[in-house]
Design an enzyme around this catalytic site. Sequence first.
Site, PDB file in Angstrom:
ATOM      1  N   GLY A  25       0.802  -0.998  -0.077  1.00  0.00           N
ATOM      2  CA  GLY A  25      -0.168  -0.011  -0.032  1.00  0.00           C
ATOM      3  C   GLY A  25       0.915   1.076   0.042  1.00  0.00           C
ATOM      4  N   GLY A  26       0.244   2.448   0.021  1.00  0.00           N
ATOM      5  CA  GLY A  26       1.072   3.681   0.097  1.00  0.00           C
ATOM      6  C   GLY A  26       1.799   3.805   1.483  1.00  0.00           C
ATOM      7  CG  PHE A  27       1.009   5.120   4.218  1.00  0.00           C
ATOM      8  CD1 PHE A  27       2.028   6.292   4.141  1.00  0.00           C
ATOM      9  CD2 PHE A  27      -0.173   5.313   3.908  1.00  0.00           C
ATOM     10  CE1 PHE A  27       1.613   7.248   3.535  1.00  0.00           C
ATOM     11  CE2 PHE A  27      -0.632   6.586   3.251  1.00  0.00           C
ATOM     12  CZ  PHE A  27       0.204   7.647   3.316  1.00  0.00           C
ATOM     13  N   GLY A  28       3.192   0.826   3.282  1.00  0.00           N
ATOM     14  CA  GLY A  28       3.975  -0.299   3.722  1.00  0.00           C
ATOM     15  C   GLY A  28       3.227  -1.572   3.429  1.00  0.00           C
ATOM     16  N   PRO A  29       3.702  -2.581   3.477  1.00  0.00           N
ATOM     17  CG  PRO A  29       5.147  -4.487   4.484  1.00  0.00           C
ATOM     18  CD  PRO A  29       4.913  -2.650   4.331  1.00  0.00           C
ATOM     19  CB  VAL A  30      -1.332  -5.197   2.278  1.00  0.00           C
ATOM     20  CG1 VAL A  30      -2.529  -5.859   2.982  1.00  0.00           C
ATOM     21  CG2 VAL A  30      -1.420  -3.593   2.454  1.00  0.00           C
ATOM     22  CE  LYS A  33      -2.270   1.089   5.188  1.00  0.00           C
ATOM     23  NZ  LYS A  33      -3.121   2.144   4.859  1.00  0.00           N
ATOM     24  CG  ASP A  91      -4.241   8.017  -2.613  1.00  0.00           C
ATOM     25  OD1 ASP A  91      -4.346   8.289  -3.717  1.00  0.00           O
ATOM     26  OD2 ASP A  91      -3.525   7.209  -1.958  1.00  0.00           O
TER      27      ASP A  91
END
Length: 833
Positions: A524-529, A543, A640
């Site tokens: 994702g925009g802020f790290g892995p899922v 997340k 977003d």
Amino acid sequence: MEGLTRIAFLSSVFFSFLFICDAVDTITVNTSLADGNYVVSSGGTFEMGFFSPDNPDNSNNRFLGIWYKQISVRTVVWVANRDTPFNDSSGALKLTEKGNLILVNSTNDVVIWSSNSTSISTSPVVELLDSGNLVVRGMSDGNYTWQSFDNPTDTALPGMKMGKNFVTGVDRILCSWKSGNDPSRGEFTFFMDSHGYPQMFMKSGSTERFRSGPWNGESFSGSPGLKKNPIYTFQFMFNQEEVYYSFDLINPYVYSRLILSPDGILRRFSWNNKTQSWTNLVNAPADNCAFYGPCHGYGSCNIADSPICSCLDKFQPRDPKDWVSADWSNGCIRRTQLNCKSDGFVKYSNIKLPDTRKSWYNLSMSLKECRQMCMNNCSCMAYSNIDVRGQGSGCFLWFGDLMDITQLGGNDGQDIYIRMASSELGSSGLRGKILRACLASLGALLILCLILVSFTWKKKKDREKQLQVQLQQHQTREGSLGSSSRQFYTIENDKGELDLPLYDVATILKATNYFSPNNKIGEGGFGPVYKGVLKEGQEIAVKRLSKYSIQGDDEFMNEVILIAKLQHRNLVNLIGCCIHEEEKILIYEFMPNNSLDTYIFDNDQGRLLDWPMRFRIINGIARGLLYLHQDSRLRIIHRDLKAGNILLDVDMNPKISDFGMARSFGGNETEADTRRVVGTYGYMSPEYAVDGHFSVKSDVFSFGVLVLEIISGKKNRGFFHQDHHHNLLGHAWILHNEGLSLELIDAHLTQSCYLSEIIRSMHVALLCVQRNPEDRPSMSNVVLMLASEGALPRPKEPGFFTERNMFHEAETSSSKPTISSGNEFSFTAVEGR
Ligand SMILES: *[C@@H]1O[C@H](CO)[C@@H](O)[C@H](O)[C@H]1NC(C)=O
Ligand SMILES: *[C@@H]1O[C@H](CO)[C@@H](O)[C@H](O)[C@H]1NC(C)=O
Ligand SMILES: *[C@@H]1O[C@H](CO)[C@@H](O)[C@H](O)[C@H]1NC(C)=O
Ligand SMILES: *[C@@H]1O[C@H](CO)[C@@H](O)[C@H](O)[C@H]1NC(C)=O
Ligand SMILES: *[C@@H]1O[C@H](CO)[C@@H](O)[C@H](O)[C@H]1NC(C)=O
Ligand SMILES: *[C@@H]1O[C@H](CO)[C@@H](O)[C@H](O)[C@H]1NC(C)=O
Ligand SMILES: *[C@@H]1O[C@H](CO)[C@@H](O)[C@H](O)[C@H]1NC(C)=O
Ligand SMILES: *[C@@H]1O[C@H](CO)[C@@H](O)[C@H](O)[C@H]1NC(C)=O
């Protein structure tokens, strides 16, 4: 014979005017090009001759140069005698019998400049190619014994290799002009440095100014400006024979060039045939962090921070006094000394890899072998993959201090693993890994680790208690915090109250198999899922907010609080969260069918989505947004919305996800301004991207883009059409106005008998992407328009309908938030103050 005829033309200016259709593009031995005569490339693109730059101080200076013939602004791309101008019109270009190009004073034959070509060609000719390359070759064979592309001045043209040939020793170095009207050698150079692993360097004299970072298979590490685009393609070649970077035009009729300007900036320009001017597309260095090593050893530069330099986590300033006064020249050092054998590694993500001039590399090793190799050598300070494609491959080892590290946003950077004393590893959050490492090692170490683990365990408990207090403060209502292992965090929502489970980190580690790469389902925009399975068998999506991500505690709480309060069929359902030391984790219901972009932009998967399904998805998204904008008690702007943020459940129902950027509003507000523009290129409305002004209508714009993408199966950003430079929005608008809307539709849909519904949806989408926010319909209107059959208003011009527009607008508004990088996924831009 042909050569001889051409000589005849050249020797007489009148003849060459008479026979203009057979313009001269070659010179042979015994003929010369005198001042006042010109050579034109065979396709008519470039012209060579003598010129005087517009220089009031030296208006007599005459240089031999090559420039674009067809454009009104004289743009010189190559200069021969840049340091030895003629001061009169006595200059002439000649070719010696051995194939040397010389510039002579035609009255006394004194040589002013020579190409110094060492290889000899038999019966040589000089030819100006249509690529802008001036070549010397044998009349009958095609090999070049000399070429201007190997001896550039300040400009790189399409097809030119920037780099070195290890066999011939050719090294192509761009060197800036002294000033805009003085071609003599300036201060700046740009070249391929092949020490360690090759990187492009810009230097000012002998001082490093900019470093491209090593090539990572897709781009230079941490060069967010270098992305797939409609104007040019690029490649990096590195083998035993040569190393170079080059670019080629997608549409050969577009002029694009890369120039090292006299102020020491590498600039890419494209010619705008409409305005008859050059458009500056991208620059390097693009921001203060892109200059070489502002933060010095182990310092990390983040353009979103103020000041921009900080030490990497677990490092501290070598000289704290200087550091606080923004003197970063001493860099940072480890908090804890290394101890070689017992050391481990800490992973840092989204990094522009440090200077590789002192690195060792192997292109075929795996990350595991790489780690082992680094582990075994006490002077190895860090390791990483070279190539990020697929699983990643290749191995870098760094020796000595790590220089020029930049912390990037989104997914732009790479992972690097830095050697760290074992005592620093405990708080990294990956207890599982440490535990495994401990088991593998000696018994003494095991005991040590157990102590460590139990210690951090206790710390975690304390921290959880602390967290609960914080959470309570966040809320007006008192939470029902139990003492059992499953805790709840009570939040008010539309329908009363809601208990949000707090999971402990051990549960999450177990569920995701210690964040095993095999469980990773996305980024994702802020790290892995990660996908996970709870003990009860429930599937979850986890997340994991990257520790070095730009999403801070505030944004995290923002997302938790927002989503927990939202309950709608078309919004993804949050089932819990977990905060543990630096780890921030959100737990969602698992969506087995992945995200929308994996279908619509994929030729095979796209087949699975027929129109009724796509229409249901469009309507679902519209209803989800409508709920966010109007029906939930909070008014929420998502900010977003994009195909990657629309998840699909078992029945292919769409669910809007990723609320990290969402903003909530009081009852009557509908708009606001921000200094920090976050979102995704291609989906952002112009007023938001340029002015930081956002409202529910910015979401409507993104929705419109999304609908056009669903209909066409093409991405707005990166869209290319041979007839024009518009993006998908511009293309759709043109087709709509010309009554050719059918041409936009995804090939998988054209057979369907729902064409009128498709065209209506496209019309609604065009209303949503209109430039002026007031013109765009509200989501409630959108829902109505999609469902009814009434007449629709005529859409006005869409916002941002050409890519070029977008770069341009962003550039000219310097007092506004500036867009610092051309990132395809997400980006952050901060007002420069
Ligand atoms: C150039 O001129 C010289 C001397 O006049 C002559 O010997 C030579 O053959 C000529 N070369 C060509 C390629 O015409
Ligand atoms: C070229 O030669 C002539 C005659 O010797 C001389 O007067 C003139 O200054 C020279 N030009 C240059 C640029 O050297
Ligand atoms: C041009 O240059 C030549 C040689 O460098 C020099 O002798 C001559 O005086 C110059 N002429 C002028 C008009 O400056
Ligand atoms: C050719 O060699 C001469 C003498 O070594 C040098 O001054 C000149 O700069 C060289 N020319 C080029 C184009 O490299
Ligand atoms: C031209 O280059 C090719 C390939 O490098 C080589 O095989 C050939 O011999 C060259 N021809 C001449 C005349 O040098
Ligand atoms: C630029 O425009 C002119 C006339 O408007 C046209 O003749 C020419 O082909 C165009 N050039 C390019 C490169 O598109
Ligand atoms: C790179 O690593 C591979 C696999 O470990 C090995 O076979 C190869 O010899 C190495 N190459 C160099 C140049 O060290
Ligand atoms: C560690 O690596 C350095 C640099 O490559 C090398 O000089 C040194 O011999 C290595 N030491 C060991 C123990 O392998």
